[in-house]
Design an enzyme around this catalytic site. Structure first.
Site, PDB file in Angstrom:
ATOM      1  N   ASP A 235       0.829  -1.208   0.000  1.00 36.02           N
ATOM      2  CA  ASP A 235       0.000   0.000   0.000  1.00 36.02           C
ATOM      3  C   ASP A 235       0.868   1.265   0.000  1.00 36.02           C
ATOM      4  O   ASP A 235       1.610   1.516   0.932  1.00 36.02           O
ATOM      5  CB  ASP A 235      -0.880  -0.067   1.258  1.00 36.02           C
ATOM      6  CG  ASP A 235      -2.022   0.913   1.242  1.00 36.02           C
ATOM      7  OD1 ASP A 235      -2.067   1.768   0.352  1.00 36.02           O
ATOM      8  OD2 ASP A 235      -2.858   0.823   2.164  1.00 36.02           O
TER       9      ASP A 235
ATOM     10  N   ASP B 206     -10.520   4.114  -1.460  1.00 35.12           N
ATOM     11  CA  ASP B 206     -11.144   3.108  -0.594  1.00 35.12           C
ATOM     12  C   ASP B 206     -12.661   3.050  -0.761  1.00 35.12           C
ATOM     13  O   ASP B 206     -13.337   4.074  -0.806  1.00 35.12           O
ATOM     14  CB  ASP B 206     -10.831   3.418   0.875  1.00 35.12           C
ATOM     15  CG  ASP B 206      -9.369   3.200   1.192  1.00 35.12           C
ATOM     16  OD1 ASP B 206      -8.564   3.027   0.257  1.00 35.12           O
ATOM     17  OD2 ASP B 206      -9.027   3.222   2.391  1.00 35.12           O
TER      18      ASP B 206
HETATM   19  C1  GLA Z   1      -5.459   2.323   2.711  1.00 38.29           C
HETATM   20  C2  GLA Z   1      -5.974   1.178   1.864  1.00 38.29           C
HETATM   21  C3  GLA Z   1      -7.004   0.400   2.656  1.00 38.29           C
HETATM   22  C4  GLA Z   1      -6.365  -0.116   3.937  1.00 38.29           C
HETATM   23  C5  GLA Z   1      -5.782   1.034   4.739  1.00 38.29           C
HETATM   24  C6  GLA Z   1      -4.968   0.547   5.917  1.00 38.29           C
HETATM   25  O1  GLA Z   1      -6.453   3.253   2.972  1.00 38.29           O
HETATM   26  O2  GLA Z   1      -6.511   1.640   0.657  1.00 38.29           O
HETATM   27  O3  GLA Z   1      -7.506  -0.669   1.895  1.00 38.29           O
HETATM   28  O4  GLA Z   1      -5.362  -1.042   3.616  1.00 38.29           O
HETATM   29  O5  GLA Z   1      -4.925   1.835   3.935  1.00 38.29           O
HETATM   30  O6  GLA Z   1      -4.366   1.570   6.628  1.00 38.29           O
END
Ligand code: GLA
Length: 510
Positions: A275, A335
């Site tokens: 990520d 997200d």
């Molecule tokens: C980002 C990702 C999420 C999750 C969070 C964790 O927002 O897109 O899917 O993994 O980080 O902190």
């Protein structure tokens, strides 16, 4: 005599230096100027740090807030001896959002009161003085030259499993993960193909003296956890970031890529979600390919088959280079949230990306929200149908230990899962949209097709599809996948009444 003379000379020489230092010290110490650190206790032995880098000149206050993944400039800062105010503005006009800060200062700490847009109760935090470099991103390491990472042979169909983030955020531990693995088996999810049990952010601690990544209190023994999950016939996934910090402010893999990949392999990890987050403070978006390639190489060098999931929110056309860095899937958007608005905005927005999905590497419109409570059962059937038509990874994001029968029925419908997992690996596309009514088509390996008749509106609607508009003349056998009913051979066109915020999903075969 000589001594006195030299002492006098020395004093004359250094006096201005002393004077300058003396003049600078008290204002530096007494003013808001400096770095102020807020340490939030994560409750697992780790802390999340936010640093206020401030500079006071007379009554003007300037500076930045250094978060794990970004830096925010402060605006409209004013300060007196022991009070200050400023604002942080995010977004662009006319949708900008202002957060205001009011601060009082004691000798060694700040009391910061934060008022966020739309929040009535302000939040109060305490910050203490930090070092001159507190909150800085680490020095940049040049990303590698580009090359093609060989295909790892995994994910010939979209990965299926579970991920902790959507439901639990940081509030879960190894015992939760074991119970989720148990539930994946006992609910029947394993039997229909769900395999990966994926730990998202907040398992990490710092590193030991040799640089090896440590787990925090919630995950005392990652290898034992992997053994347990494997013992159930399932696989274990983990999460990290190419940055120094993850999105939640935990330890990332920056500068430790090869070492972390080896540690994951030793633990028995089968899947990595990687990520971007903190990497955004070190690298530009244009450098993402090289940065992701580094971990792609590291995973392959680890000698263990590990599914590689890229998470950088669909920036920099990831679908164009994802396969070249060894990626098995890549997020295409920000997200998802547990709402009809979020789910449909993402799901129905995937049409242009269809050409980029294929066996081994998939578009990832984010994890499922089914069963998390923010949508109706009909809406969750739309979610599952759309993700299946999109050949999207099916990673449940709910609490598998306490599912309603309806949630289990949606997640485990074998006909619907077969659409998602079809070996042809083609991502479905939009055939037509008439206002709120949409028809989507996914070609299947058998020569048949899966068709989604979607009603995004608030009133019931009849939706008809003519075989000719699909380029499929003749009669077709139709099966309604949610009703679980064969409707027999149908000539010319198929029409169905579709409930509001609902779908009729059918498979047609010659
Ligand atoms: C980002 C990702 C999420 C999750 C969070 C964790 O927002 O897109 O899917 O993994 O980080 O902190």
């Amino acid at each position: 005599m000589h001594h006195t003379f030299f002492a006098l000379c020395a004093l004359i020489l250094i006096a201005p230096i002393i004077a300058v230092t003396a003049r600078q010290d008290p204002p530096g110490q007494e003013s808001f100027t400096g770095r102020w650190v807020v340490r939030a206790d994560n409750g697992d032995g780790t802390f999340r740090e936010t640093v206020y880098a401030l500079e006071q000149r007379a009554t003007t206050l300037t500076g930045r807030i250094l978060n794990p993944t970004n830096e925010q400039p402060i605006v409209e800062g004013t300060a007196s001896t022991d009070t200050a105010t400023f604002a942080v503005v995010t977004g662009r006009a006319p949708n900008e959002r202002r957060t205001t800060y009011s601060i009082t200062r004691s000798e060694t700490s700040l009391t910061i009161t934060i008022t966020r847009p739309g929040q009535t109760a302000p939040q109060t935090l305490t910050a203490s003085r930090g070092s001159a470099t507190a909150g800085d991103a680490p020095a940049r390491v040049e990303p590698p030259a580009l090359h093609r990472v060989p295909d790892n042979g995994l994910a010939r169909t979209p990965p299926m499993g579970w991920n902790s983030w959507n439901h639990f955020r940081g509030r879960f531990d190894a015992a939760t993960v074991r119970a989720i693995a148990d539930a994946m088996v006992s609910s029947g999810m394993k039997a229909v193909g769900y395999t990966y049990v994926n730990i998202d952010d907040t398992w990490e601690a710092g590193r030991d003296a040799s640089g090896r990544i440590l787990t925090n209190r919630k995950f005392p023994d990652m290898k034992a956890l992997a053994d347990y999950v494997h013992g159930k016939g399932l696989k274990l996934g983990i999460y990290s970031s190419p940055g120094h910090l993850t999105c939640a402010g935990y330890e990332g893999s920056y500068n430790h890529e090869a070492q972390d990949a080896r540690t994951y392999a030793e633990w028995g990890i089968d899947y990595l979600k990687y990520d971007w987050c903190g990497a955004g403070r070190i690298y530009k978006d244009e450098e993402m390919q090289a940065v992701y390639q580094k971990m792609g190489d590291a995973l392959q060098a680890s000698g263990r088959p590990i599914v590689y999931s890229l998470c950088q929110y669909g920036r920099n056309d990831v679908w164009a280079w994802g396969p070249q860095v060894g990626g098995n899937l890549w997020r295409t958007t920000g997200d998802i949230g547990d709402s009809w608005e979020s789910m449909t905005r993402i799901g129905f927005g995937q049409d242009p990306l269809a050409p980029h999905a294929a066996p081994g590497h998939w578009n990832d419109p984010d994890m499922l929200e089914i069963g998390n409570g923010g949508m109706t059962h009909a809406e969750y059937r739309v979610h599952m149908s759309l993700w299946a038509l999109l050949a999207a990874p099916l990673l449940a994001g709910n609490d598998l230990r306490s599912m309603s029968p309806e949630t289990v029925a949606i997640l485990t419908n074998r006909d619907v899962i077969a659409v998602d997992q079809d070996p042809l690996g083609r991502q479905g596309h939009r055939v037509r949209a008439d206002g709120d009514l949409e028809v989507w088509d996914k070609p299947l390996a058998s020569g048949g097709h899966a068709l989604g008749l979607f009603n995004r509106g608030r009133t019931p609607a009849r939706i008809a599809v003519r075989w000719s508009e699909l380029g499929l003349p003749g009669a077709h056998a139709v099966r309604d996948l949610w009703a679980g009913r064969d409707l027999g051979k149908i000539e010319t066109e198929y029409a169905a009444d579709v409930e509001p915020h609902g779908v009729v999903l059918v498979r047609i075969d010659r």
